[in-house]
Design a protein around this motif. Structure first.
Motif, PDB file in Angstrom:
ATOM      1  N   LEU A  26     -35.684   3.472  44.441  1.00 32.30           N
ATOM      2  CA  LEU A  26     -34.437   4.019  44.992  1.00 32.30           C
ATOM      3  C   LEU A  26     -33.798   4.865  43.906  1.00 32.30           C
ATOM      4  O   LEU A  26     -33.599   4.397  42.783  1.00 32.30           O
ATOM      5  N   GLU A  27     -33.501   6.106  44.244  1.00 37.02           N
ATOM      6  CA  GLU A  27     -32.889   6.998  43.270  1.00 37.02           C
ATOM      7  C   GLU A  27     -31.453   7.291  43.667  1.00 37.02           C
ATOM      8  O   GLU A  27     -31.071   7.162  44.834  1.00 37.02           O
ATOM      9  N   ARG A  28     -30.673   7.677  42.682  1.00 36.48           N
ATOM     10  CA  ARG A  28     -29.257   7.957  42.932  1.00 36.48           C
ATOM     11  C   ARG A  28     -28.882   9.269  42.261  1.00 36.48           C
ATOM     12  O   ARG A  28     -29.542   9.722  41.325  1.00 36.48           O
ATOM     13  N   TRP A  71     -21.927   6.783  42.373  1.00 35.30           N
ATOM     14  CA  TRP A  71     -23.272   7.194  42.766  1.00 35.30           C
ATOM     15  C   TRP A  71     -23.441   7.295  44.278  1.00 35.30           C
ATOM     16  O   TRP A  71     -22.828   6.547  45.029  1.00 35.30           O
ATOM     17  N   VAL A  73     -26.814   7.358  47.088  1.00 28.32           N
ATOM     18  CA  VAL A  73     -28.257   7.151  47.165  1.00 28.32           C
ATOM     19  C   VAL A  73     -28.894   8.481  47.565  1.00 28.32           C
ATOM     20  O   VAL A  73     -28.369   9.209  48.413  1.00 28.32           O
ATOM     21  N   TYR A  81     -37.979   4.008  50.790  1.00 25.67           N
ATOM     22  CA  TYR A  81     -37.716   2.572  50.626  1.00 25.67           C
ATOM     23  C   TYR A  81     -37.757   1.861  51.978  1.00 25.67           C
ATOM     24  O   TYR A  81     -38.427   0.838  52.133  1.00 25.67           O
ATOM     25  N   ARG A 102     -30.024  -4.589  47.649  1.00 27.15           N
ATOM     26  CA  ARG A 102     -30.675  -3.641  46.731  1.00 27.15           C
ATOM     27  C   ARG A 102     -29.812  -2.390  46.572  1.00 27.15           C
ATOM     28  O   ARG A 102     -29.655  -1.867  45.470  1.00 27.15           O
ATOM     29  N   GLU A 106     -28.157  -1.001  43.070  1.00 22.15           N
ATOM     30  CA  GLU A 106     -28.486   0.334  42.542  1.00 22.15           C
ATOM     31  C   GLU A 106     -27.266   1.254  42.456  1.00 22.15           C
ATOM     32  O   GLU A 106     -27.193   2.093  41.567  1.00 22.15           O
ATOM     33  N   LEU A 107     -26.332   1.117  43.396  1.00 21.57           N
ATOM     34  CA  LEU A 107     -25.244   2.092  43.523  1.00 21.57           C
ATOM     35  C   LEU A 107     -23.882   1.605  43.051  1.00 21.57           C
ATOM     36  O   LEU A 107     -23.008   2.421  42.769  1.00 21.57           O
TER      37      LEU A 107
END
Length: 153
Positions: A26-28, A71, A73, A81, A102, A106-107
């Motif tokens: 997972l990218e942000r 952030w 996503v 994902y 998740r 991440e965020l």
């Protein structure tokens, strides 16, 4: 305004679909409006996973709402994902909450909620809902727009 996407590894290039949720990245990206409370919604009306006991496919309409912090996503990574659950065996409740937790990890959003509207298994739909707490004041949060399940009648 920070539009630095130099650290992204999936956007704008072919990427092999992850085989498991754990493998998925997972990218942000930086929130272009930090300090402004607004809602972001993702709807995944064709989400699939597997029953952990029978390995039969399960289907859901997921709605993810969040109020970003610093952030956002990156949407391609979110799609990849979510697709990683296609061969993943887990109960409806586990899939729904694993996705939400998740994203929170991440965020670090100001607020997040997920609605997992699962299609019937054994003749009974199962809906799973979770949120991080009370939504921030002043943010317009519309209904998730998924009608209750109706059979043929």
């Amino acid at each position: 305004m920070n539009h630095d996407v130099s650290g992204l590894t999936q956007l704008g290039r072919p990427v092999r679909a992850p085989q498991t949720p754990e493998e998925a990245v997972l990218e942000r990206v930086p929130n272009p409006h930090p300090g402004t409370a607004y809602l972001v919604r993702f709807a995944a009306p064709e989400f699939t996973s597997l029953c952990p006991l029978t390995a039969q496919p399960d289907f859901a309409h997921l709605v993810i709402d969040y109020v970003p912090g610093d952030w956002l996503v990156e949407s391609k990574s979110l799609k990849l994902y979510l697709s990683s659950f296609r061969n993943h065996g887990a109960f409806h409740e586990a899939c729904t909450l694993d996705i939400a937790k998740r994203l929170v990890a991440e965020l670090s959003p100001q607020w997040l909620r997920i609605g997992g509207y699962w299609y019937p298994r054994g003749g009974m739909p199962i809906d799973v809902f979770w949120q991080t707490g009370a939504p921030p004041q002043g943010v317009w949060i519309p209904d998730q727009g998924v009608p209750p399940y109706r059979g043929r009648g």
